[in-house]
Design a protein around this motif. Structure first.
Motif, PDB file in Angstrom:
ATOM      1  N   LEU A   1      91.459  54.255  28.732  1.00  0.00           N
ATOM      2  CA  LEU A   1      90.134  53.999  28.367  1.00  0.00           C
ATOM      3  C   LEU A   1      89.984  52.636  27.925  1.00  0.00           C
ATOM      4  CD1 LEU A   1      88.612  57.450  27.731  1.00  0.00           C
ATOM      5  CD2 LEU A   1      88.300  56.047  29.706  1.00  0.00           C
ATOM      6  N   PRO A   2      90.566  52.140  26.847  1.00  0.00           N
ATOM      7  CA  PRO A   2      90.713  50.967  26.117  1.00  0.00           C
ATOM      8  C   PRO A   2      90.815  49.768  27.174  1.00  0.00           C
ATOM      9  CG  PRO A   2      92.161  52.318  24.858  1.00  0.00           C
ATOM     10  CD  PRO A   2      91.920  53.181  26.260  1.00  0.00           C
ATOM     11  N   VAL A   3      91.814  50.007  27.883  1.00  0.00           N
ATOM     12  CA  VAL A   3      92.134  49.021  29.120  1.00  0.00           C
ATOM     13  C   VAL A   3      90.844  48.836  30.139  1.00  0.00           C
ATOM     14  CG1 VAL A   3      93.420  47.960  31.119  1.00  0.00           C
ATOM     15  CG2 VAL A   3      94.399  49.442  29.176  1.00  0.00           C
ATOM     16  N   LEU A   4      90.154  50.107  30.437  1.00  0.00           N
ATOM     17  CA  LEU A   4      88.933  49.984  31.355  1.00  0.00           C
ATOM     18  C   LEU A   4      87.898  49.107  30.807  1.00  0.00           C
ATOM     19  CD1 LEU A   4      87.726  53.359  33.141  1.00  0.00           C
ATOM     20  CD2 LEU A   4      86.087  51.786  32.040  1.00  0.00           C
ATOM     21  N   PHE A   5      87.588  49.494  29.452  1.00  0.00           N
ATOM     22  CA  PHE A   5      86.510  48.792  28.713  1.00  0.00           C
ATOM     23  C   PHE A   5      86.743  47.444  28.377  1.00  0.00           C
ATOM     24  CE2 PHE A   5      85.875  53.234  26.636  1.00  0.00           C
ATOM     25  CZ  PHE A   5      84.910  53.577  27.547  1.00  0.00           C
ATOM     26  N   HIS A   6      88.134  47.141  28.551  1.00  0.00           N
ATOM     27  CA  HIS A   6      88.469  45.693  28.481  1.00  0.00           C
ATOM     28  C   HIS A   6      88.072  44.922  29.840  1.00  0.00           C
ATOM     29  CE1 HIS A   6      90.781  42.170  27.079  1.00  0.00           C
ATOM     30  NE2 HIS A   6      91.277  42.041  28.178  1.00  0.00           N
ATOM     31  N   LEU A   7      88.234  45.694  30.755  1.00  0.00           N
ATOM     32  CA  LEU A   7      88.044  45.073  32.060  1.00  0.00           C
ATOM     33  C   LEU A   7      86.393  45.047  32.327  1.00  0.00           C
ATOM     34  CD1 LEU A   7      90.564  47.046  34.248  1.00  0.00           C
ATOM     35  CD2 LEU A   7      90.574  44.622  33.671  1.00  0.00           C
ATOM     36  N   LEU A   8      85.951  46.049  31.686  1.00  0.00           N
ATOM     37  CA  LEU A   8      84.297  45.956  31.928  1.00  0.00           C
ATOM     38  C   LEU A   8      83.771  44.776  31.166  1.00  0.00           C
ATOM     39  CD1 LEU A   8      83.350  49.737  31.892  1.00  0.00           C
ATOM     40  CD2 LEU A   8      82.930  48.122  33.727  1.00  0.00           C
ATOM     41  N   TRP A   9      84.274  44.582  30.044  1.00  0.00           N
ATOM     42  CA  TRP A   9      84.027  43.433  29.065  1.00  0.00           C
ATOM     43  C   TRP A   9      84.143  42.016  29.837  1.00  0.00           C
ATOM     44  CZ3 TRP A   9      81.876  41.557  24.936  1.00  0.00           C
ATOM     45  CH2 TRP A   9      82.034  40.352  24.228  1.00  0.00           C
ATOM     46  N   HIS A  10      85.262  41.947  30.471  1.00  0.00           N
ATOM     47  CA  HIS A  10      85.315  40.448  31.314  1.00  0.00           C
ATOM     48  C   HIS A  10      84.861  40.538  32.664  1.00  0.00           C
ATOM     49  CE1 HIS A  10      88.448  38.561  28.566  1.00  0.00           C
ATOM     50  NE2 HIS A  10      88.631  39.829  27.989  1.00  0.00           N
ATOM     51  N   GLY A  11      84.359  41.686  33.078  1.00  0.00           N
ATOM     52  CA  GLY A  11      83.849  41.659  34.564  1.00  0.00           C
ATOM     53  C   GLY A  11      84.549  41.966  35.593  1.00  0.00           C
ATOM     54  N   GLN A  12      85.968  42.294  35.359  1.00  0.00           N
ATOM     55  CA  GLN A  12      86.793  42.649  36.313  1.00  0.00           C
ATOM     56  C   GLN A  12      86.412  44.020  37.124  1.00  0.00           C
ATOM     57  OE1 GLN A  12      90.412  41.540  33.923  1.00  0.00           O
ATOM     58  NE2 GLN A  12      91.131  41.005  36.012  1.00  0.00           N
ATOM     59  N   LEU A  13      85.904  45.035  36.244  1.00  0.00           N
ATOM     60  CA  LEU A  13      85.204  46.266  36.639  1.00  0.00           C
ATOM     61  C   LEU A  13      83.776  45.922  36.179  1.00  0.00           C
ATOM     62  CD1 LEU A  13      87.550  48.932  35.465  1.00  0.00           C
ATOM     63  CD2 LEU A  13      87.381  48.140  37.736  1.00  0.00           C
ATOM     64  N   VAL A  14      82.804  46.492  37.011  1.00  0.00           N
ATOM     65  CA  VAL A  14      81.625  46.248  36.749  1.00  0.00           C
ATOM     66  C   VAL A  14      80.899  47.469  36.729  1.00  0.00           C
ATOM     67  CG1 VAL A  14      81.602  43.907  37.829  1.00  0.00           C
ATOM     68  CG2 VAL A  14      81.130  45.946  39.257  1.00  0.00           C
ATOM     69  N   ALA A  15      79.758  47.633  36.193  1.00  0.00           N
ATOM     70  CA  ALA A  15      78.770  48.902  36.006  1.00  0.00           C
ATOM     71  C   ALA A  15      77.416  48.470  35.648  1.00  0.00           C
ATOM     72  CB  ALA A  15      79.477  49.635  34.868  1.00  0.00           C
ATOM     73  N   ASP A  16      76.388  49.273  35.878  1.00  0.00           N
ATOM     74  CA  ASP A  16      75.006  49.067  35.645  1.00  0.00           C
ATOM     75  C   ASP A  16      74.849  49.250  34.084  1.00  0.00           C
ATOM     76  OD1 ASP A  16      72.365  48.698  35.347  1.00  0.00           O
ATOM     77  OD2 ASP A  16      71.855  50.693  36.515  1.00  0.00           O
TER      78      ASP A  16
END
Length: 249
Positions: free
Chosen positions: A215-230
């Motif tokens: 999960l920390p890695v997932l949130f890190h990717l969301l922060w950087h825009g490599q993963l995206v969400a609404d």
């Protein structure tokens, strides 16, 4: 430089002065002589103060972009710092980088913009943070003068107010995972693979491994825009749909 052709013979180059700190020394020069300094690395021209009973709240925020702390004087400025820290095109941020000085025809004026931002393509951006319902006449005049000076040297100027609350709540949460220590290339690769077609956050993340690690890695990717969400419609939750962003493709 290319910007010289934009500002050549512009009267604003001599009508405005920049008062700043360079190498520990206080400098004051016409805009036309000082615009090309590295203001994204400048020391603040005044101290950050917190007045008891006042509306301001001074502090410092560790910027992952800068790799150092950047000052702010209100929660609104702090939130803007977080948003700037997440913008991929931003490579440098400094608070209170200079006093802009000018004469308005009646008296000498000065204004210290909240932030100077350097963009990846070399452009400068000056940012003032003020809620729309708190702009007095003198503030509006200062912002107009700052925009005029910025236009003369090819800098962007923006005055920003309060961000959308749900979006800001989500970005504040993600900012906890902005630092490099939350990066793990192996886990990141698994997450990009399992979310390739888009899926609910918790159910699909479980396929990538132990949630305490993933999960920390997932949130890190969301922060950087490599993963995206609404991030605008609702707070992040276990059922938030997550997909792969353009930066990771």
């Amino acid at each position: 430089m290319a910007v010289a052709s934009l500002v050549y013979d512009d009267p604003a180059l001599s009508a405005f002065e920049l008062d700043f700190v360079e190498g520990g020394e206080r400098c004051r020069l016409p805009l036309g002589q000082a615009w090309n300094r590295r203001f994204e690395s400048a020391d603040p021209v005044r101290e950050f103060r917190w007045a008891k009973g006042g509306q301001g709240f001074a502090g410092s925020y560790f910027s992952a972009t800068v790799g150092d702390h950047v000052g702010y004087e209100s929660w609104l400025e702090r939130d803007r710092l977080i948003l700037l820290d997440r913008e991929p095109e931003v490579v440098g941020i400094a608070s209170q980088p200079f006093w802009l000085r000018w004469h308005d025809g009646l008296r000498q004026r000065r204004h210290a913009p909240d932030y100077f931002v350097r963009l990846a393509d070399g452009r400068g951006r000056v940012v003032d943070v003020r809620a729309s319902d708190r702009i007095e006449r003198a503030d509006a005049e200062a912002f107009a003068a700052t925009e005029r000076a910025c236009r003369a040297v090819g800098w962007e100027f923006v005055r920003v107010g309060e961000p959308e609350p749900v979006f800001m709540e989500n970005v504040r949460w993600l900012s906890r995972y902005r630092r490099r220590r939350c990066s793990n290339p192996d886990v990141a690769a698994r997450l990009l693979d399992v979310f390739a077609g888009g899926a609910p956050l918790q159910a699909r993340a479980a396929r990538a491994g132990d949630p305490l690690v993933v999960l920390p890695v997932l949130f890190h990717l969301l922060w950087h825009g490599q993963l995206v969400a609404d991030l605008e419609s609702a707070p992040l939750s276990s059922t938030t749909l997550v997909g792969v962003g353009r930066q990771a493709r």
